[in-house]
Design an enzyme around this catalytic site. Structure first.
Site, PDB file in Angstrom:
ATOM      1  N   GLU A 115      28.537  37.950  42.630  1.00 16.90           N
ATOM      2  CA  GLU A 115      29.667  38.065  41.699  1.00 16.90           C
ATOM      3  C   GLU A 115      30.541  36.809  41.717  1.00 16.90           C
ATOM      4  O   GLU A 115      31.682  36.840  41.250  1.00 16.90           O
ATOM      5  CB  GLU A 115      30.526  39.297  42.021  1.00 16.90           C
ATOM      6  CG  GLU A 115      29.787  40.620  42.079  1.00 16.90           C
ATOM      7  CD  GLU A 115      29.171  41.069  40.742  1.00 16.90           C
ATOM      8  OE1 GLU A 115      29.320  40.354  39.729  1.00 16.90           O
ATOM      9  OE2 GLU A 115      28.531  42.120  40.734  1.00 16.90           O
ATOM     10  N   HIS A 139      36.592  42.666  45.209  1.00 18.99           N
ATOM     11  CA  HIS A 139      35.768  43.647  44.501  1.00 18.99           C
ATOM     12  C   HIS A 139      35.329  44.712  45.501  1.00 18.99           C
ATOM     13  O   HIS A 139      34.748  44.381  46.541  1.00 18.99           O
ATOM     14  CB  HIS A 139      34.545  42.958  43.891  1.00 18.99           C
ATOM     15  CG  HIS A 139      33.510  43.899  43.369  1.00 18.99           C
ATOM     16  ND1 HIS A 139      33.789  44.878  42.432  1.00 18.99           N
ATOM     17  CD2 HIS A 139      32.190  44.020  43.637  1.00 18.99           C
ATOM     18  CE1 HIS A 139      32.674  45.541  42.156  1.00 18.99           C
ATOM     19  NE2 HIS A 139      31.685  45.053  42.874  1.00 18.99           N
ATOM     20  N   HIS A 141      33.802  49.003  45.985  1.00 16.93           N
ATOM     21  CA  HIS A 141      33.173  50.179  45.379  1.00 16.93           C
ATOM     22  C   HIS A 141      33.988  51.410  45.771  1.00 16.93           C
ATOM     23  O   HIS A 141      33.596  52.174  46.647  1.00 16.93           O
ATOM     24  CB  HIS A 141      31.718  50.290  45.847  1.00 16.93           C
ATOM     25  CG  HIS A 141      30.839  49.186  45.325  1.00 16.93           C
ATOM     26  ND1 HIS A 141      29.503  49.078  45.659  1.00 16.93           N
ATOM     27  CD2 HIS A 141      31.104  48.152  44.478  1.00 16.93           C
ATOM     28  CE1 HIS A 141      28.980  48.022  45.035  1.00 16.93           C
ATOM     29  NE2 HIS A 141      29.935  47.440  44.322  1.00 16.93           N
ATOM     30  N   GLU A 169      54.886  55.783  43.204  1.00 18.93           N
ATOM     31  CA  GLU A 169      54.889  54.350  43.517  1.00 18.93           C
ATOM     32  C   GLU A 169      54.001  53.536  42.577  1.00 18.93           C
ATOM     33  O   GLU A 169      54.162  52.320  42.467  1.00 18.93           O
ATOM     34  CB  GLU A 169      54.442  54.122  44.964  1.00 18.93           C
ATOM     35  CG  GLU A 169      52.987  54.466  45.180  1.00 18.93           C
ATOM     36  CD  GLU A 169      52.445  54.008  46.546  1.00 18.93           C
ATOM     37  OE1 GLU A 169      51.525  54.661  47.023  1.00 18.93           O
ATOM     38  OE2 GLU A 169      52.940  53.012  47.097  1.00 18.93           O
ATOM     39  N   HIS A 210      30.946  51.600  38.651  1.00 19.09           N
ATOM     40  CA  HIS A 210      30.618  50.543  39.624  1.00 19.09           C
ATOM     41  C   HIS A 210      31.730  50.331  40.660  1.00 19.09           C
ATOM     42  O   HIS A 210      31.470  50.392  41.859  1.00 19.09           O
ATOM     43  CB  HIS A 210      30.315  49.241  38.868  1.00 19.09           C
ATOM     44  CG  HIS A 210      29.859  48.123  39.741  1.00 19.09           C
ATOM     45  ND1 HIS A 210      28.917  47.204  39.362  1.00 19.09           N
ATOM     46  CD2 HIS A 210      30.236  47.742  40.995  1.00 19.09           C
ATOM     47  CE1 HIS A 210      28.716  46.337  40.345  1.00 19.09           C
ATOM     48  NE2 HIS A 210      29.509  46.646  41.341  1.00 19.09           N
TER      49      HIS A 210
HETATM   50  P1  13P Z   1      26.767  40.869  46.676  1.00 12.46           P
HETATM   51  O1  13P Z   1      26.104  41.380  47.933  1.00 12.46           O
HETATM   52  O2  13P Z   1      25.920  39.822  45.976  1.00 12.46           O
HETATM   53  O3  13P Z   1      28.179  40.413  46.927  1.00 12.46           O
HETATM   54  O4  13P Z   1      26.827  42.073  45.646  1.00 12.46           O
HETATM   55  C1  13P Z   1      27.482  43.260  45.960  1.00 12.46           C
HETATM   56  C2  13P Z   1      28.117  43.898  44.792  1.00 12.46           C
HETATM   57  O5  13P Z   1      28.996  44.712  44.941  1.00 12.46           O
HETATM   58  C3  13P Z   1      27.664  43.509  43.411  1.00 12.46           C
HETATM   59  O6  13P Z   1      28.539  43.999  42.436  1.00 12.46           O
HETATM   60 ZN    ZN Z   2      29.722  45.714  43.167  1.00 17.73          ZN
END
Ligand code: 13P
Ligand code: ZN
Length: 279
Positions: A115, A139, A141, A169, A210
């Site tokens: 990413e 980023h 999940h 908040e 995602h």
């Molecule tokens: P990477 O291991 O390449 O960082 O990818 C993980 C991920 O969350 C892709 O969206």
């Molecule tokens: Zn991801």
């Protein structure tokens, strides 16, 4: 100074471990990047060993010559704290913002996160808009936000308003609201372009089915933002699991009063009247 002794490196490692402990980083899920200050770069550059230049996959001219600390592609957040030199790397960008080279880390091979285009395009937008104050792109999940992308309309308005309503908040922590990217193939320039467009207005972008991207000035603020949004999503998931309608909630005028007292600006587009306020 030893690379791993630098305060910014320690802060990066701690944030990665905090994310792992939240349960947001199954396997190699998620990635983190930090735009390194020139002083910080100078303090560790005796450890650098430059590898060959590689294409970024997009162009970020406003980041030319900058250094970033980033997680490696396929690397596990779980391992960052025990083997940082294998899991993360420092990269330098060339003078056009088209190529990068690893100058430290990933000692067993590999490359920066897949990413990287999204991280760098988001950094470029935020650097410009905040006069260089923002330095972290994260980023994750995040389970509950992902769950909500199956039941809420995939609009900035719906996600912002519903998450604002779940905890008082929230409008104070993310007064600008949050953006939503519909499902797209991850890891390339197209999703990076869409995400960086949203970063012009927001500090958070949801990736449908995602996860989330968050941007901020430092590790505390960026982790705290991700945590606040995800906690609000958890409350909404719990509420929806008990019953589909709210008996009572925070109303548009309540938000306006809150905005006045807390001195934040809440865009009116998020304070729309709902046909059934219980929803
Ligand atoms: P990477 O291991 O390449 O960082 O990818 C993980 C991920 O969350 C892709 O969206
Ligand atoms: Zn991801």
């Amino acid at each position: 100074m030893e690379f791993l002794d630098a305060e910014f490196v320690q802060g990066f490692i701690r944030m990665a471990d905090d994310g792992w402990n939240q349960g947001w980083h199954e396997r190699n899920g998620g990635n983190l990047s930090y735009r390194v200050k020139p002083k910080e770069m100078e303090s560790v550059k005796e450890n650098f060993e430059a590898k060959e230049w590689q294409p970024i996959g997009t162009t970020v001219p406003k980041l030319a010559g900058e250094y970033f600390l980033v997680t490696g592609s396929g690397k596990y957040f779980r391992n960052v704290i025990i083997k940082p030199e294998d899991s993360i790397c420092m990269v330098e960008l060339d003078d056009k913002g088209e190529n990068y080279r690893i100058v430290w880390g990933l000692v067993n091979g590999g490359k920066p996160t897949s990413e990287l285009p999204s991280h760098l395009m988001n950094h470029e937008v935020k650097k410009e808009l905040t006069a260089g104050r923002y330095r972290v792109i994260y980023h994750a999940h995040t389970t509950n936000v992902i769950a909500l992308t199956f039941v809420l309309p995939l609009t900035d308005e719906a996600f912002t308003r519903e998450l604002w309503e779940m905890a008082t908040e929230c409008p104070v922590v993310f007064p600008g609201g949050i953006g939503v990217v519909p499902w797209m193939v991850p890891g390339g320039r197209d999703i990076a372009v869409e995400t960086s467009k949203l970063m012009k207005d927001y500090d958070v972008a949801v990736w449908a089915h995602h996860g989330m991207f968050a941007a901020g000035e430092d590790f505390d603020l960026t982790f705290g933002l991700m945590h606040t949004v995800e906690k609000s999503a958890e409350i909404l998931v719990k509420m929806l699991s008990m019953q589909s309608c709210k008996r009572q909630t925070i109303m548009p005028d309540d938000f306006r009063n809150l905005a006045r007292d807390f001195k934040v600006t809440l865009p009116e587009k998020f304070l729309y009247e709902k046909s059934n306020t219980a929803k």
